[in-house]
Write an enzyme that holds these catalytic residues in place. Structure first.
Site: not given
Length: 401
Positions: A37, A381, A201, A358
């Protein structure tokens, strides 16, 4: 939402420029263990320095929850940035972020100098987008640059609130790249457009599945979420992960795909084991069975070999591929085969390949395919919400062209 002014559209010479970066890096014993980053932020910082801006960097780190926690200080980031930039990055150590140290350092700045403020989340108002802290940040600068895509889906002081008190608010190179790749891939893809969704999920990706079905030509489903789809088709899934509350939703999505004439690919075979590996990377005995023949006492933990071939084949003719979520428990070498097969097929294609952040970004990097992808998103996200077609507050706040 996608036509934003960038650092190339402004003149910063002699101006104080506040830059929101994503320096939320992993630390171990005060040492940075992954500096991706920091490296990703350098092009924007260098551009502003070269153009004679007085560069004030800010970022959050971890979740200090509104109080100064020494172990979450950005001091190590300032030290490492000094090395990476090849010039001093002064650290303003104020527990209240915009305090006497920051104000004095900003007062004394010359063109081309860089300072770093303390962790923005030391202030409780940061995550609530409070007015006082937004004004404090704005008081330091004459122009604002947002280069932190990882928090673009949240409305905080340092990425949204501050823009209400500064006339010039633009995006940095990293943010621009995310908008170009993710935004264009979804809204204006070169076809055929293949989307691959994995992860555990269905609930996490409800709107993503629905939105992508409208945009893509082929939607590939893998990972734990595939079993809810398989059960919705009436298949026996044994002890595999399932969300029984989403069975009707999965049926709806399969009907939607058919109605829109889109291909929806599900696993045709599955790698199964008696239980989830413990530890996660420990040895495990597996076998591969047809997806409609998973024994009642076994659970699916990765796509099978035939499915891997099917998915790789679907990618071959694509011109744009977006991938979010691994195909199985990729942290275990035995159960990483499906994810590796998909990563290999993306590495070999001529298509524009975009990895939503992610776990899929982690998987691609850990498995050594990072440099073969066109773009790996820096925000998990945020990239998911982009794929859902949502407006991201951190992007919306920047000035339009």
């Amino acid at each position: 939402m996608l036509n934003k002014k960038s650092v190339d559209d402004i003149n910063v010479k002699g101006k104080r420029v506040l830059v929101r970066c994503d320096f939320n890096v992993p630390l171990k014993d005060g040492k940075i263990t992954d500096e991706n980053r920091l490296v990703a932020a350098l092009p924007t910082i260098k551009k502003l320095v070269t153009d004679g801006g007085r560069v004030i960097l800010c970022s959050h780190l971890g979740k200090p929850k509104g109080e100064p926690k020494p172990e979450l200080s950005l001091a190590p980031v300032a030290a490492r940035l000094t090395e990476l930039l090849g010039q001093e990055v002064k650290f303003a150590a104020d527990p209240e972020v915009v305090g006497p140290n920051a104000k004095a350092a900003v007062q004394e700045m010359k063109d081309g100098e860089v300072i770093l403020l303390e962790n923005t989340r030391y202030r409780a108002e940061e995550t609530k987008n409070g007015e006082a802290f937004s004004k404090d940040l704005a008081s330091l600068c004459e122009a604002y640059v947002n280069d932190a895509f990882g928090t673009a889906h949240r409305a905080h002081c340092s990425n949204v609130g501050v823009t209400q008190y500064v006339d010039t608010a633009v995006v940095g190179y990293l943010m621009q790249k995310e908008i170009d790749f993710l935004g264009n891939a979804v809204n204006n893809p070169v076809r055929p457009f293949v989307a691959i969704l994995g992860g555990a999920k269905v609930a996490d990706k409800l709107n993503v599945i629905s939105n992508l079905l409208e945009k893509c030509d082929t939607l590939i489903i893998g990972g734990g979420m595939a079993f809810t789809f398989l059960k919705a088709q009436g298949k026996e899934i044994g002890k595999s992960l399932v969300d029984d509350t989403k069975l009707d939703y999965c049926k709806e999505m399969m009907e939607k795909a058919e109605k829109l004439g889109k291909k929806l690919l599900l696993p045709i075979d599955t790698t199964i084991a008696a239980s989830f590996p413990s530890p996660i990377d420990g040895p495990i005995e597996v076998s591969v069975v047809s997806s409609d023949a998973i024994p009642a006492d076994m659970e699916g933990l990765d796509i099978g070999t035939e499915t891997a071939k099917l998915y790789a084949e679907a990618v071959k003719s694509a011109k744009t591929v977006v991938w979010n979520g691994p195909m199985g428990v990729f942290e275990n070498p035995t159960l990483a085969k499906g994810t590796i097969a998909v990563a290999e097929s993306l590495a070999e294609t001529e298509a524009t390949t975009i990895i939503g952040g992610g776990d899929s970004a982690a998987a691609v990097n850990q498995l050594g395919f990072g440099d073969k992808m066109t773009h790996i998103s820096t925000g998990g996200g945020a990239s998911l919400e982009f794929l859902e077609g949502k407006e991201l507050p951190g992007v919306a706040a920047a000035n339009d062209k």
